[in-house]
Design an enzyme around this catalytic site. Structure first.
Site, PDB file in Angstrom:
ATOM      1  N   CYS A   1      61.722   7.116 146.611  1.00  0.00           N
ATOM      2  CA  CYS A   1      61.548   7.140 145.110  1.00  0.00           C
ATOM      3  C   CYS A   1      62.888   6.576 144.474  1.00  0.00           C
ATOM      4  CB  CYS A   1      61.456   8.301 144.466  1.00  0.00           C
ATOM      5  SG  CYS A   1      62.497   9.724 144.701  1.00  0.00           S
TER       6      CYS A   1
ATOM      7  N   ASN B   1      65.672  10.227 144.587  1.00  0.00           N
ATOM      8  CA  ASN B   1      65.530  11.130 145.717  1.00  0.00           C
ATOM      9  C   ASN B   1      65.990  12.532 145.602  1.00  0.00           C
ATOM     10  OD1 ASN B   1      66.877  11.669 149.141  1.00  0.00           O
ATOM     11  ND2 ASN B   1      64.797  11.655 148.554  1.00  0.00           N
TER      12      ASN B   1
ATOM     13  N   CYS C   1      63.606  14.118 142.929  1.00  0.00           N
ATOM     14  CA  CYS C   1      62.289  14.632 142.491  1.00  0.00           C
ATOM     15  C   CYS C   1      61.077  14.398 143.308  1.00  0.00           C
ATOM     16  CB  CYS C   1      62.075  14.056 140.918  1.00  0.00           C
ATOM     17  SG  CYS C   1      63.277  14.633 139.784  1.00  0.00           S
ATOM     18  N   ARG C   2      60.475  13.206 143.065  1.00  0.00           N
ATOM     19  CA  ARG C   2      59.211  12.833 143.703  1.00  0.00           C
ATOM     20  C   ARG C   2      59.246  12.743 145.312  1.00  0.00           C
ATOM     21  NH1 ARG C   2      58.717   7.562 140.450  1.00  0.00           N
ATOM     22  NH2 ARG C   2      60.734   7.769 140.718  1.00  0.00           N
ATOM     23  N   SER C   3      60.136  11.986 145.890  1.00  0.00           N
ATOM     24  CA  SER C   3      59.861  11.872 147.285  1.00  0.00           C
ATOM     25  C   SER C   3      60.529  13.161 147.842  1.00  0.00           C
ATOM     26  CB  SER C   3      60.756  10.549 147.807  1.00  0.00           C
ATOM     27  OG  SER C   3      62.290  10.548 147.738  1.00  0.00           O
TER      28      SER C   3
ATOM     29  N   ASP D   1      57.046   9.271 137.199  1.00  0.00           N
ATOM     30  CA  ASP D   1      58.648   9.800 137.481  1.00  0.00           C
ATOM     31  C   ASP D   1      58.779  10.910 136.314  1.00  0.00           C
ATOM     32  OD1 ASP D   1      61.322  10.372 137.435  1.00  0.00           O
ATOM     33  OD2 ASP D   1      61.858   8.231 137.253  1.00  0.00           O
TER      34      ASP D   1
END
Ligand code: 4NP
Length: 179
Positions: free
Chosen positions: A24, A27, A29-31, A141
Site C-alpha cells: 500500500c 504500510n 493501515c491496509r497492507s 485508503d
C-alpha cells in the site's frame, strides 16, 4: 451475479514454497491488515511452513513504526495480533523476492511498475462479484477517514484472504507432504 473465477496464481519460483507480498502507500493501515489476516488464514490452513506473507509501502514516512492504532484496534477486536508489525518501504527487490505481489489500489500498482504476471491488484482476488461495489477494485485508503473505513477494509481483507488461501490450497506444488 455469480462470482467470477479468481485469477490463477503465478507459479512458485521455488517448488513447495510460496511468497505473497501486499503493498500500500504507508504500510501502516491496509497492507499490514491484509498481511496479518492472510498470515493467520495461512496458519489456520496448515500452510505456514510453505507460504510466507509480507507487506510494505511505496512511501517511506512510517518506516519502523507499528501499525496505525485504528488498524490495530480493528484487528484486535476480531482476535488478530497486530503487534509484530513494523512498517517497511517497497523497493524493486520485492518484485524479485515474491511470487505474487498485490497492490491495494491503482496508484500503488502504478508506483511499483504496473501489472505483470506476478503483480496485480489485491482485489482481483476479492470474491465479491465485480459490479457490486463499483468498477475500481481498490482497497480504499482509510487513513484520513473514520473507524468505518477500517471496518470496511477488514471485511475486504477477511473475505479476500479466504479466497487467496483457497487458491493456494488448490496449487499442487504446495500440497502437504515432505519438503
Ligand atoms: P496505508 O494508509 O497506505 O493503507 O498504510 C496510509 C498511511 C499513511 C499515509 C497515507 C496512507 N500517509 O500519508 O502518511
Amino acid at each position: 451475479m455469480s462470482p467470477a473465477l479468481p485469477p490463477a496464481l503465478p507459479p512458485a519460483r521455488t517448488p513447495g514454497a510460496y511468497s505473497v507480498a501486499l503493498v500500500c502507500l504507508g504500510n501502516i493501515c491496509r497492507s499490514p491488515m491484509a498481511d496479518v489476516v492472510l498470515a493467520q488464514r495461512v496458519d489456520d490452513a496448515g500452510l505456514a511452513a510453505r507460504v510466507t506473507v509480507a507487506s510494505s509501502g511505496t512511501g517511506g514516512w512510517h518506516v519502523g513504526q507499528p501499525m496505525d492504532l485504528r488498524a490495530a484496534s480493528s484487528l484486535l477486536a476480531e482476535g488478530y495480533d497486530p503487534s509484530p508489525h513494523r512498517a517497511r518501504q517497497f523497493d524493486a527487490g520485492w518484485l524479485e523476492r515474491h511470487d505474487l505481489v498485490l497492490a491495494m489500489d491503482s496508484q500503488n500498482l502504478a508506483d511499483i511498475g504496473g501489472r505483470s504476471e506476478r503483480v496485480r491488484l489485491y482485489r482481483d482476488f476479492d470474491p465479491v462479484p465485480v459490479g457490486d461495489d463499483g468498477p475500481d477494485r481498490e482497497v480504499p485508503d482509510p487513513y484520513y477517514g473514520g473507524d468505518a473505513g477500517f471496518e470496511e477494509v477488514l471485511a475486504m481483507v477477511e473475505r479476500t484472504s479466504v479466497a487467496l488461501v483457497a487458491a493456494l490450497q488448490r496449487d499442487p506444488a504446495l500440497a502437504p507432504g515432505p519438503r
